[in-house]
Scaffold this motif. Sequence first.
Motif, short mmCIF file in Angstrom:
data_model
loop_
_atom_site.label_atom_id
_atom_site.label_comp_id
_atom_site.label_asym_id
_atom_site.label_seq_id
_atom_site.Cartn_x
_atom_site.Cartn_y
_atom_site.Cartn_z
N MET A 1 -9.12 -4.82 28.17
CA MET A 1 -10.77 -4.04 27.29
C MET A 1 -10.02 -3.71 26.02
SD MET A 1 -11.40 0.05 28.63
CE MET A 1 -12.23 0.76 28.28
N GLU A 2 -11.48 -4.02 25.23
CA GLU A 2 -10.76 -3.99 23.53
C GLU A 2 -10.62 -2.42 22.84
OE1 GLU A 2 -13.29 -4.88 19.40
OE2 GLU A 2 -13.71 -6.54 21.49
N LYS A 3 -9.62 -1.99 22.52
CA LYS A 3 -9.26 -1.39 21.92
C LYS A 3 -10.01 -0.78 20.98
CE LYS A 3 -4.85 -0.70 21.42
NZ LYS A 3 -3.79 -0.99 20.35
N LEU A 4 -10.43 0.13 20.83
CA LEU A 4 -11.68 1.31 19.70
C LEU A 4 -10.59 1.62 18.22
CD1 LEU A 4 -13.80 3.08 21.87
CD2 LEU A 4 -14.32 0.79 20.86
N LEU A 5 -10.90 1.08 17.02
CA LEU A 5 -10.13 1.54 15.98
C LEU A 5 -11.33 2.78 15.03
CD1 LEU A 5 -8.94 -1.77 14.98
CD2 LEU A 5 -7.59 -0.18 15.91
N ASN A 6 -10.05 3.12 14.27
CA ASN A 6 -11.02 4.38 13.77
C ASN A 6 -10.81 4.10 12.54
OD1 ASN A 6 -11.91 6.17 15.65
ND2 ASN A 6 -10.04 7.19 15.62
N LYS A 7 -11.62 3.51 11.08
CA LYS A 7 -11.70 2.86 10.46
C LYS A 7 -11.55 4.34 9.35
CE LYS A 7 -15.71 1.54 7.67
NZ LYS A 7 -16.35 1.11 7.90
N ILE A 8 -10.29 4.65 8.63
CA ILE A 8 -10.02 5.69 7.13
C ILE A 8 -9.53 4.99 6.70
CG2 ILE A 8 -8.13 7.81 7.38
CD1 ILE A 8 -9.52 7.75 9.98
N PHE A 9 -10.11 5.66 4.63
CA PHE A 9 -10.25 6.29 4.07
C PHE A 9 -8.29 6.10 3.41
CE2 PHE A 9 -10.20 7.36 -0.37
CZ PHE A 9 -10.45 6.26 -0.94
N VAL A 10 -7.72 5.53 2.87
CA VAL A 10 -7.03 5.85 2.54
C VAL A 10 -6.59 5.75 0.85
CG1 VAL A 10 -5.37 4.72 4.53
CG2 VAL A 10 -5.81 3.25 3.03
N ALA A 11 -7.55 4.74 0.12
CA ALA A 11 -7.34 4.47 -1.23
C ALA A 11 -8.21 4.03 -1.60
CB ALA A 11 -5.52 3.83 -1.72
N LYS A 12 -8.38 3.99 -3.18
CA LYS A 12 -9.47 2.83 -3.88
C LYS A 12 -8.05 2.04 -4.62
CE LYS A 12 -13.54 5.33 -5.18
NZ LYS A 12 -14.49 5.12 -4.40
N VAL A 13 -8.73 0.29 -4.69
CA VAL A 13 -8.63 -0.74 -4.48
C VAL A 13 -7.83 -0.81 -6.19
CG1 VAL A 13 -8.47 -2.77 -5.53
CG2 VAL A 13 -9.05 -1.87 -3.09
N ASN A 14 -8.33 -0.26 -7.19
CA ASN A 14 -8.32 0.29 -8.44
C ASN A 14 -6.74 1.49 -8.91
OD1 ASN A 14 -9.60 2.05 -8.03
ND2 ASN A 14 -10.94 1.51 -10.08
N GLU A 15 -6.65 1.78 -7.55
CA GLU A 15 -6.38 2.93 -8.03
C GLU A 15 -4.26 2.54 -7.83
OE1 GLU A 15 -9.00 7.14 -7.27
OE2 GLU A 15 -7.37 6.12 -5.58
N LEU A 16 -4.78 1.40 -6.94
CA LEU A 16 -3.02 0.94 -5.72
C LEU A 16 -2.36 0.13 -7.41
CD1 LEU A 16 -4.17 -0.26 -2.70
CD2 LEU A 16 -2.91 2.07 -3.41
N PRO A 17 -0.95 0.33 -7.87
CA PRO A 17 0.28 -0.47 -8.63
C PRO A 17 -0.14 -1.97 -8.31
CG PRO A 17 1.07 1.76 -7.90
CD PRO A 17 -0.47 2.01 -7.33
N GLU A 18 -0.07 -2.76 -8.87
CA GLU A 18 0.90 -3.55 -8.27
C GLU A 18 2.06 -3.66 -8.13
OE1 GLU A 18 0.12 -7.50 -10.30
OE2 GLU A 18 -1.84 -7.96 -9.51
N LYS A 19 2.51 -4.65 -6.21
CA LYS A 19 4.28 -4.56 -6.51
C LYS A 19 4.64 -3.43 -5.67
CE LYS A 19 5.15 -6.88 -9.45
NZ LYS A 19 6.50 -8.20 -10.09
N LEU A 20 3.97 -2.06 -5.97
CA LEU A 20 4.30 -0.96 -5.86
C LEU A 20 4.16 0.29 -4.75
CD1 LEU A 20 4.86 1.13 -9.65
CD2 LEU A 20 6.69 -0.30 -8.68
N GLY A 21 5.16 0.33 -3.90
CA GLY A 21 4.19 1.62 -2.79
C GLY A 21 3.69 2.89 -3.34
N ARG A 22 2.90 3.45 -2.50
CA ARG A 22 2.41 4.79 -2.66
C ARG A 22 2.77 4.92 -1.12
NH1 ARG A 22 -3.41 5.77 -4.93
NH2 ARG A 22 -1.82 5.75 -6.62
N THR A 23 2.46 6.32 -0.66
CA THR A 23 2.47 7.25 0.30
C THR A 23 1.42 7.45 0.90
OG1 THR A 23 5.35 7.35 0.57
CG2 THR A 23 4.26 8.96 1.81
N VAL A 24 1.16 7.51 2.16
CA VAL A 24 -0.15 7.95 2.16
C VAL A 24 -0.34 9.04 3.59
CG1 VAL A 24 -1.66 6.88 1.28
CG2 VAL A 24 -1.54 6.68 3.95
#
Length: 108
Positions: A1-24
């Motif tokens: 049986m396939e597991k159902l997944l929820n698609k949850i918005f977490v960020a805009k691509v252009n708001e994410l800095p390269e090589k640095l993390g962000r907590t959500v």
Amino acid sequence: MEKLLNKIFVAKVNELPEKLGRTVHVHGLELAIFKLVDGDIRVIENRCPHKGGVLAEGMISGEHVFCPMHDWKISVVDGKVQKPDIGCVQTFEVKVEKDNVYVMLPEK
């Protein structure tokens, strides 16, 4: 049986800095989101399995994050800690649509 997944918005691509993390925070989970040099976006559990270091505060090199507390090297692709250390963190599927980044979480 396939597991159902929820698609949850977490960020805009252009708001994410390269090589640095962000907590959500999503549905009671604390996640670390990273945009790699190649533009790939990865989401993992935000706590190191060693002493609970905040991985979003770690340095990224290639496809690995270094825990800021004790420098453990953890893959942002499969969540595995590099040997000789042992352990792993959970990884999460990511979908990017237009400029929106979504994390796929199991339905409750």
